[in-house]
Design an enzyme around this catalytic site. Structure first.
Site, PDB file in Angstrom:
ATOM      1  N   GLY A  54     -37.986  59.824 118.869  1.00  0.00           N
ATOM      2  CA  GLY A  54     -38.593  58.769 118.052  1.00  0.00           C
ATOM      3  C   GLY A  54     -37.639  57.598 118.000  1.00  0.00           C
ATOM      4  O   GLY A  54     -36.458  57.745 118.320  1.00  0.00           O
ATOM      5  N   CYS A  70     -33.788  64.686 121.204  1.00  0.00           N
ATOM      6  CA  CYS A  70     -33.402  63.297 120.943  1.00  0.00           C
ATOM      7  C   CYS A  70     -33.414  63.006 119.441  1.00  0.00           C
ATOM      8  O   CYS A  70     -32.622  63.588 118.704  1.00  0.00           O
ATOM      9  CB  CYS A  70     -34.287  62.357 121.753  1.00  0.00           C
ATOM     10  N   TYR A  71     -34.343  62.170 118.964  1.00  0.00           N
ATOM     11  CA  TYR A  71     -34.412  61.936 117.515  1.00  0.00           C
ATOM     12  C   TYR A  71     -34.580  63.255 116.768  1.00  0.00           C
ATOM     13  O   TYR A  71     -33.989  63.475 115.711  1.00  0.00           O
ATOM     14  CB  TYR A  71     -35.590  61.008 117.177  1.00  0.00           C
ATOM     15  N   HIS A 123     -33.693  64.389 127.255  1.00  0.00           N
ATOM     16  CA  HIS A 123     -35.123  64.713 127.299  1.00  0.00           C
ATOM     17  C   HIS A 123     -35.409  65.764 128.375  1.00  0.00           C
ATOM     18  O   HIS A 123     -35.532  65.409 129.553  1.00  0.00           O
ATOM     19  CB  HIS A 123     -35.943  63.448 127.573  1.00  0.00           C
ATOM     20  N   GLU A 162     -38.083  67.219 128.956  1.00  0.00           N
ATOM     21  CA  GLU A 162     -39.476  67.166 129.403  1.00  0.00           C
ATOM     22  C   GLU A 162     -39.700  66.226 130.581  1.00  0.00           C
ATOM     23  O   GLU A 162     -40.724  66.298 131.238  1.00  0.00           O
ATOM     24  CB  GLU A 162     -40.394  66.769 128.227  1.00  0.00           C
ATOM     25  N   ASP A 200     -64.264  64.768 133.865  1.00  0.00           N
ATOM     26  CA  ASP A 200     -64.357  65.290 132.497  1.00  0.00           C
ATOM     27  C   ASP A 200     -65.795  65.629 132.107  1.00  0.00           C
ATOM     28  O   ASP A 200     -66.072  66.727 131.609  1.00  0.00           O
ATOM     29  CB  ASP A 200     -63.772  64.291 131.495  1.00  0.00           C
ATOM     30  N   LYS A 259     -55.612  66.687 131.578  1.00  0.00           N
ATOM     31  CA  LYS A 259     -56.419  66.464 132.787  1.00  0.00           C
ATOM     32  C   LYS A 259     -56.246  67.589 133.814  1.00  0.00           C
ATOM     33  O   LYS A 259     -57.236  68.075 134.381  1.00  0.00           O
ATOM     34  CB  LYS A 259     -56.002  65.132 133.422  1.00  0.00           C
TER      35      LYS A 259
END
Ligand code: XMP
Length: 514
Positions: free
Chosen positions: A56, A83-84, A170, A172, A228, A370
């Site tokens: 954040g 992180c934050y 990070h 991710e 979708d 997705k």
């Protein structure tokens, strides 16, 4: 939902979706929720096996900074702070956070000090993605420092006895080496989750739920032919068969043969049990679009016309208690998880008529990313061609014809686009380009063909690489492929005498022309 689930508490980080996707790639269900929407009682009710605090933009010690009820640390549930989130954990548990003398951004070499926890797979010096201006200067009691950098004394810390883990970098993002493995260790080993998040079991539970909810009522779905809404149709058809009616509006702005393809999959001769209503509204759209050249005006006409056609059709076919929509998880997340995460309001959320009277909206894909929707489509037996289809904008070819749209121009762009797609597929490039299409510039130029002067349209070819469609770069298509496409287009498509390749990235360009 399964008992094996991870709660991602979002503190306004830009990578919240990515964290959720990485966790799901481990075969474990995860949900992202804004921190201010989750009281301690909500967290308990969610009953996660593990919690991840996201990054954040704020300072953990700043006034009004996003925070959390300290009771979260008493739940006996493992927590990973990123992180934050790492700083917040350190701050709340009695550590020290300071403004870092040197901020770290981007690829950073991180020295690993201890591999007994979630960093087991790390290189001794592991390249990680950093983005921070504050840092943890002193970890709270009970934590060991497991990694550091030249400018950051605590790049990672762990209190394994309490199940608290924190990384300043990070894990991710792809730029962090072994990042997915760090997350996997947290989710599987620390939290003890079983890998039971799979699309076949999702399909089964969703089908049961839909049956139970809908009972003997009827469901209406606006089918666009995109991934979708097609997967949504397939899922509903498996659940309730011909209690489902799919309305497919052919606005005349589709790619070549697309309407026929959709009809062959979902129509009477297709494999799905449902009512398929094809509305051929092409001429109506062309008439409405006559004289409109400004992009927003064109989009508005198309949007309004869709609602009118859909409403009229819905009235003709009689009452349906439910309206189904193919909303997916990124639409839900992007439409706002609270103040911090509003990126854009998505056109799919709440974009359908309010004048038709439905009891409720069904959104069976609203928790799927997705790639999961595509996987589900495969499970449900949809053809690969449809499931792996590239994105196509709602207003269709109208945003790929610069200026006024006419039937003739639609035809020109359809033909050019079909050639482009065919050659890209032949060259084996289809799977490696994020999105590619031909568009019609509104420009005519002088050319020469067989000793005659021509004054015809210029086609522009676009191809982009992107992971999220928010930023993109032009793809490097081999020259010989572009040459072949050009030759075929000028020879085979009437009224085209020039072919251009668009090199623009986004920003400053957008993917579409309008
Ligand atoms: P832009 O042109 O905004 O496109 O860079 C980003 C991505 O979104 C698609 N796109 C749309 N999709 N309705 C849609 O469903 C729209 O109005 C629309 N406009 C753009 C575009 O194809 C690309 O994938």
């Amino acid at each position: 939902m399964s008992e094996n689930k991870i709660l991602i508490l979002d503190f306004g980080g830009q990578y919240n979706q990515l964290i959720a996707r990485r966790v799901r790639e481990c075969g474990v269900y995860s949900e992202v929720h804004g921190y201010e929407q989750m009281e301690l009682s909500d967290i308990k009710a969610f009953d996660p096996k593990g919690i991840i605090f996201t990054g954040g933009p704020q300072s953990a010690y700043g006034e009004g900074a996003p925070s959390i009820d300290d009771g979260v640390f008493e739940l006996g549930v493992p927590i990973l702070g990123i992180c934050y989130g790492a700083q917040l954990m350190a701050y709340r548990l009695g550590g020290r956070i300071d403004s870092a003398p040197t901020s770290e951004y981007g690829r950073t070499e991180v020295t690993i000090d201890d591999k007994n926890g979630i960093l087991a797979e790390a290189d001794d010096v592991n390249v990680c993605w950093m983005s921070h201006t504050d840092y943890i200067s002193e970890p709270p009691e009970g934590f060991v420092i497991t990694a550091h950098t030249t400018d950051c004394p605590v790049a990672a810390m762990e209190d394994r006895s309490r199940g608290f883990y924190a990384v300043q970098f990070h894990p991710e993002v792809n730029h962090t080496r072994h990042g997915s493995e760090f997350l996997k260790r947290f989710v599987l080993e620390v939290c003890g989750c079983e890998q039971d998040w799979k699309m076949d079991s999702f399909a089964r539970t969703q089908i049961d739920r839909i049956r139970e909810k809908v009972g003997t009522d009827r469901v209406l779905l606006a089918l666009s032919g995109g991934v979708d809404s097609s997967v949504c149709a397939a899922l509903l058809s498996k659940a309730i068969g011909n209690q489902l009616t799919c309305v497919f509006v052919d606005h005349g702005l589709l790619r070549k043969n697309e309407a026929a393809q959709v009809a062959s999959i979902f129509g009477e001769d297709g494999q799905f049990d449902l009512n398929f209503v094809l509305v051929d509204a092409a001429q109506r759209y062309y008439e409405k679009l006559t004289g409109a050249s400004e992009p927003e005006a064109k989009r508005k006409i198309i949007g309004e016309e869709f609602i009118r056609v859909f409403e009229k059709t819905a009235k003709q076919i009689g009452r349906h208690e439910y309206l189904a929509q193919g909303t997916i998880y990124p639409d839900v997340i992007e439409s706002g998880l609270g103040k911090s995460a509003v990126i854009k309001s998505h056109h799919n959320v709440g974009g359908l008529p309010d004048h038709v009277d439905f009891r409720e909206i069904l959104e069976p894909l609203r928790m799927l990313f997705k790639d999961e929707v595509r996987q589900l489509g495969r499970e449900l037996g949809l053809p690969e061609e449809l499931v792996s289809r590239q994105p196509f904008p709602g207003p269709g070819l109208a945003v790929r014809i610069i200026g006024e749209v006419t039937e003739e121009k639609v035809h020109v762009v359809q033909e050019a686009d079909a050639i482009y797609r065919e050659e890209i597929a032949k060259a084996g490039l289809a799977g490696s380009i994020s999105q590619y299409f031909a568009a019609l510039t509104n420009m005519q130029t002088v050319g020469v063909m067989g000793d005659f002067r021509t004054y015809d349209y210029a086609i522009v070819l676009r191809a982009v690489q992107t992971s999220d469609f928010m930023t993109a770069e032009a793809s490097e298509i081999p020259w010989d492929v572009l040459q072949r496409v050009m030759t075929r287009i000028v020879n085979e498509v009437d009224h085209v005498n020039r072919v251009l390749y668009d090199l623009t990235s986004k920003p400053p360009g957008t993917v579409e022309m309008e």
